[in-house]
Design a protein around this motif. Structure first.
Motif, PDB file in Angstrom:
ATOM      1  N   THR B 172      37.386  47.014  29.976  1.00 37.73           N
ATOM      2  CA  THR B 172      37.467  45.454  30.497  1.00 37.73           C
ATOM      3  C   THR B 172      37.012  44.594  29.435  1.00 37.73           C
ATOM      4  N   PRO B 177      39.360  38.369  33.216  1.00 34.73           N
ATOM      5  CA  PRO B 177      38.831  38.972  34.239  1.00 34.73           C
ATOM      6  C   PRO B 177      39.776  39.497  35.383  1.00 34.73           C
ATOM      7  N   GLU B 178      41.188  38.913  35.272  1.00 30.66           N
ATOM      8  CA  GLU B 178      42.264  39.365  36.246  1.00 30.66           C
ATOM      9  C   GLU B 178      42.660  40.577  35.821  1.00 30.66           C
ATOM     10  N   THR B 179      42.902  40.678  34.488  1.00 29.06           N
ATOM     11  CA  THR B 179      43.583  42.014  33.950  1.00 29.06           C
ATOM     12  C   THR B 179      42.434  42.907  34.119  1.00 29.06           C
ATOM     13  N   GLY B 181      40.255  43.503  36.465  1.00 25.86           N
ATOM     14  CA  GLY B 181      40.390  43.869  37.874  1.00 25.86           C
ATOM     15  C   GLY B 181      41.594  44.806  38.023  1.00 25.86           C
ATOM     16  N   GLU B 182      42.673  44.553  37.421  1.00 27.92           N
ATOM     17  CA  GLU B 182      43.889  45.325  37.682  1.00 27.92           C
ATOM     18  C   GLU B 182      43.697  46.645  36.933  1.00 27.92           C
ATOM     19  N   ILE B 184      40.909  48.194  36.664  1.00 29.71           N
ATOM     20  CA  ILE B 184      40.073  48.997  37.573  1.00 29.71           C
ATOM     21  C   ILE B 184      40.839  49.683  38.720  1.00 29.71           C
ATOM     22  N   GLU B 185      41.510  48.743  39.250  1.00 27.34           N
ATOM     23  CA  GLU B 185      42.545  48.918  40.285  1.00 27.34           C
ATOM     24  C   GLU B 185      43.327  50.159  40.171  1.00 27.34           C
ATOM     25  N   ASP B 207      32.368  45.113  37.145  1.00 29.21           N
ATOM     26  CA  ASP B 207      31.974  44.896  38.395  1.00 29.21           C
ATOM     27  C   ASP B 207      30.750  46.045  38.958  1.00 29.21           C
ATOM     28  N   LEU B 210      31.647  48.487  42.088  1.00 27.25           N
ATOM     29  CA  LEU B 210      32.523  49.614  41.995  1.00 27.25           C
ATOM     30  C   LEU B 210      32.033  50.839  41.793  1.00 27.25           C
TER      31      LEU B 210
END
Ligand SMILES: Nc1ncnc2c1ncn2[C@@H]1O[C@H](COP(=O)(O)OP(=O)(O)O)[C@@H](O)[C@H]1O
Ligand SMILES: [Mg+2]
Lengths: 433, 227
Positions: B172, B177-179, B181-182, B184-185, B207, B210
């Protein structure tokens, strides 16, 4: 190596088609160049053979006369006629059979080659000469200087086997005919007369000419030009033998006094002459002199072509190495990624070698094609002013050798960067590039 | 039960022009399937170096790595490559996609040279790219994709061989930050479903909540930090 390796190699070549095109053209141009150079070289050999063959791959040899006949006493001469050899002559007798076959008119007549007196030698010795590898054809010949006692006319007559190639090149050929017809061994009793001699003596075809009291019919007049052996009269061997026998103490027994020779080809000419000299232990050779500068000049150009070809080949190897090298260097990062996702070094090495192989094979095949088209399309012979067809210059073996060389050079050139790639750490490459 | 990955007294030092750079010594830890281990530490402490050793792309100076009960440190280069191809997925900070290859080709590359037919390779690559929402970007080059799409291609490449160990080096780091998060998701379900273990190296933006466990690399020493 697997289908995947080939698939990947082909994809790489396709995706970098500009680089692939450059590499393939590099190989093609180099190979075409070598093919054309080799053709010119082979052609120069053909031309050399034609040039030298036309001026002197033939020569005449004999054993020079022993001692000085005029220094012999009356008794020694009489003994000689009976086959008793004077002591001072004996060391020169090797290969000679002629001591008891001296002419009656020893001061005017005798065995000669043009103007030099000779010994006799056996036909067997001529056959030994004929077996030398460096010679193409050999013919034994008799040449005798006659004096016609009725009019004191002195002339030389050569007895030859007119069908022999060595005779055609060294003495007389059908092409030398200026008038009348050529000799025919099956039709004895006919002679050819050298045209200058004929003019001096008012001779014409169809007239009779007397040799040793025998009448011969003049079949034709010839101009023998620069040929080494220049007799006034040319006649079949058996006729000459019969005529000569009337003028010497004992008849000839399978003997001759001159060996006419033709070298195997221009490149063997010098060796042929050396071989014959060694066999006969004589320095007596007669040849038209211009073979030497011709072969020297052409030999020099041949060396230049070889040197040039070597440079081209070295250049092509360096070119291939450079290209393969940069093809790997610019891919260090990609190769590192592939190693990181699990491609083995072996697979990558095979792929790189495959790429090199495909390019060199394709390039050299195209190169051979271009070379062949160039050779057939460009009239090199007429540019050089030689009217010999350019045949035999497209050598398939040579093409295969050149292709093999190009492919090998390409593989060797790519081996180095492949081995370098092995030694590199993919992590370093990922960090650096 | 033996953990999926066990590291014992691992040390690494580089020798450059005569002097030795000790990156870390005596690093020991274990990771089980279903776990996400976060390796933190400031830039330059040796996180990437550690992942390099775990992936078999680099050799340790001392200690051992046991992966699936096998000692990795003793394997040949070819065996290590085979291990990466079959069991390990790697994801890098800057994606490391091959620029001349399409999204599909980049993903398929993992399945190359493993006796998998071209049709099967293509099927699996397309399948995973579809799952990641790249159905209409299969034949695009990386340069024709957005950063997020490139990252998803990289994830597809990581997951296409169903790895049991995912190594992520600053996954990351370079994205918003949004990407992040994606990303990791997309990766996490593999771990949470118990199909793989994951080791993430990150210098801080990741994060922490997690992670199953967090370790910190500092001055050449790895220490467990309480969550
Ligand atoms: N090939 C190498 N040669 C020498 N030193 C290296 C090499 N690779 C990394 N290093 C050093 O090892 C240390 C750790 O680097 P790295 O693992 O990239 O750190 P991180 O990923 O934690 O930022 C750094 O000090 C770096 O300079
Ligand atoms: Mg790092």
């Amino acid at each position: 190596m697997s289908v995947d390796v080939i698939t990947c190699a082909l994809r790489e070549l396709r995706q970098n088609w500009r680089r692939t095109f450059a590499v393939v053209s590099g190989y093609a141009i180099t190979v075409a160049f070598i093919i054309v150079l080799a053709a010119v070289l082979l052609y120069s050999r053909v031309v050399q053979d034609i040039v030298i063959g036309g001026t002197g791959t033939y020569f005449v040899t004999w054993l020079p006369a022993c001692g000085d006949i005029s220094s012999l006493t009356e008794k020694e001469l009489a003994d000689l006629a009976k086959g008793i050899i004077p002591a001072k002559c004996q060391e020169q007798c090797e290969n000679c059979t002629g001591c008891n076959k001296k002419p009656y008119d020893i001061l005017n007549e005798g065995f000669v080659v043009n103007t030099n007196t000779t010994r006799l030698l056996t036909i067997e010795l001529a056959e030994k000469v004929a077996r030398l590898d460096s010679l193409k054809n050999v013919s034994a010949c008799l040449m005798f200087r006659f004096r016609d006692p009725t009019n004191n006319l002195i002339f030389t007559a050569a007895g030859v086997n007119p069908q022999d190639y060595a005779v055609v090149r060294n003495c007389v050929a059908a092409g030398d005919l200026v008038e009348g017809s050529y000799l025919d061994a099956a039709q004895p009793g006919k002679i050819l007369v050298e045209s200058g001699f004929a003019i001096n003596n008012g001779l014409k075809p169809g007239m009779k000419f007397s040799i040793a009291e025998e009448e011969f019919e003049i079949a034709g007049l010839v101009r023998t030009g620069v040929r080494p052996l220049n007799p006034d009269i040319m006649m079949p061997f058996a006729d000459a033998e019969r005529a000569i026998n009337k003028r010497i103490h004992n008849p000839l027994e399978k003997e001759a006094n001159i060996i006419l020779a033709v070298s195997h080809d221009a490149t063997h000419h010098i060796k042929a002459m050396e071989d014959v000299k060694k066999l006969l232990k004589t320095d007596s050779l007669l040849t038209t002199g211009c073979y030497w500068p011709a072969s020297e000049a052409l030999g020099l150009s041949e060396r230049m072509v070889w040197g040039f070809m070597l440079i081209v080949m070295l250049g092509s190897v360096m070119f291939a190495a450079k290209i393969q090298w940069s093809a790997v260097v610019e891919r260090y990062r990609n190769l590192a990624i592939l190693r990181a996702i699990g491609w083995s070094n072996r697979v990558i090495a095979w792929q790189l070698l495959c790429e090199s192989l495909f390019q060199s094979v394709a390039g050299s095949l195209v190169g051979v094609l271009i070379g062949v088209v160039l050779i057939t399309a460009v009239p090199v012979n007429s540019l050089l002013g030689v009217d010999a067809a350019m045949t035999g210059v497209l050598n398939p073996v040579l093409a295969i050798v050149v292709i093999a060389f190009a492919v090998l050079a390409g593989l060797l050139a790519s081996l180095f960067p492949v081995l370098r790639m092995h030694a590199r750490s993919p992590l370093d490459d990922l960090r650096r590039f | 039960m033996e953990p999926l990955l066990r590291v014992e007294k691992l040390s690494k030092s580089y020798h450059t022009r005569g002097h030795e750079i000790k990156v870390f010594t005596d690093v020991s830890f274990a990771v089980n399937t279903g776990e996400l281990l976060l390796v933190t530490g400031r830039s330059g402490v040796g996180k990437s170096t550690l992942l390099g050793l775990l992936s078999g792309l680099d050799r340790a100076s001392g200690g051992s790595i046991f992966f699936q009960e096998k000692e990795v440190t003793g394997l040949s280069l070819a065996e290590l490559a085979e291990l990466r191809a079959s069991s390990i997925g790697m994801i890098f900070q800057n994606f490391n996609l091959i620029p001349g290859w399409t999204a599909r080709e980049n993903v398929e590359a993992v399945l190359m040279h493993r006796g998998i037919s071209a049709a099967e390779r293509q099927k699996r690559a397309v399948e995973i790219l579809r799952e990641l929402g790249l159905a209409d970007r299969l034949e695009n080059l990386p340069a024709e994709l957005s950063v997020g799409q490139q990252q998803r291609v990289a994830i597809a490449r990581t997951l296409v061989n169903d790895p049991v160990l995912i190594l992520a080096d600053e996954p990351t780091g370079d994205v918003d930050p949004e990407t992040a998060g994606e990303i990791i998701e997309l990766l996490l379900p593999r771990v949470k479903s118990g199909r793989a273990a994951m080791i993430v190296a990150s210098h801080g933006l990741f994060d922490v909540k997690l992670a199953t466990r967090v370790v910190c690399l500092k001055d050449g020493i790895l220490s467990e930090t309480a969550q």
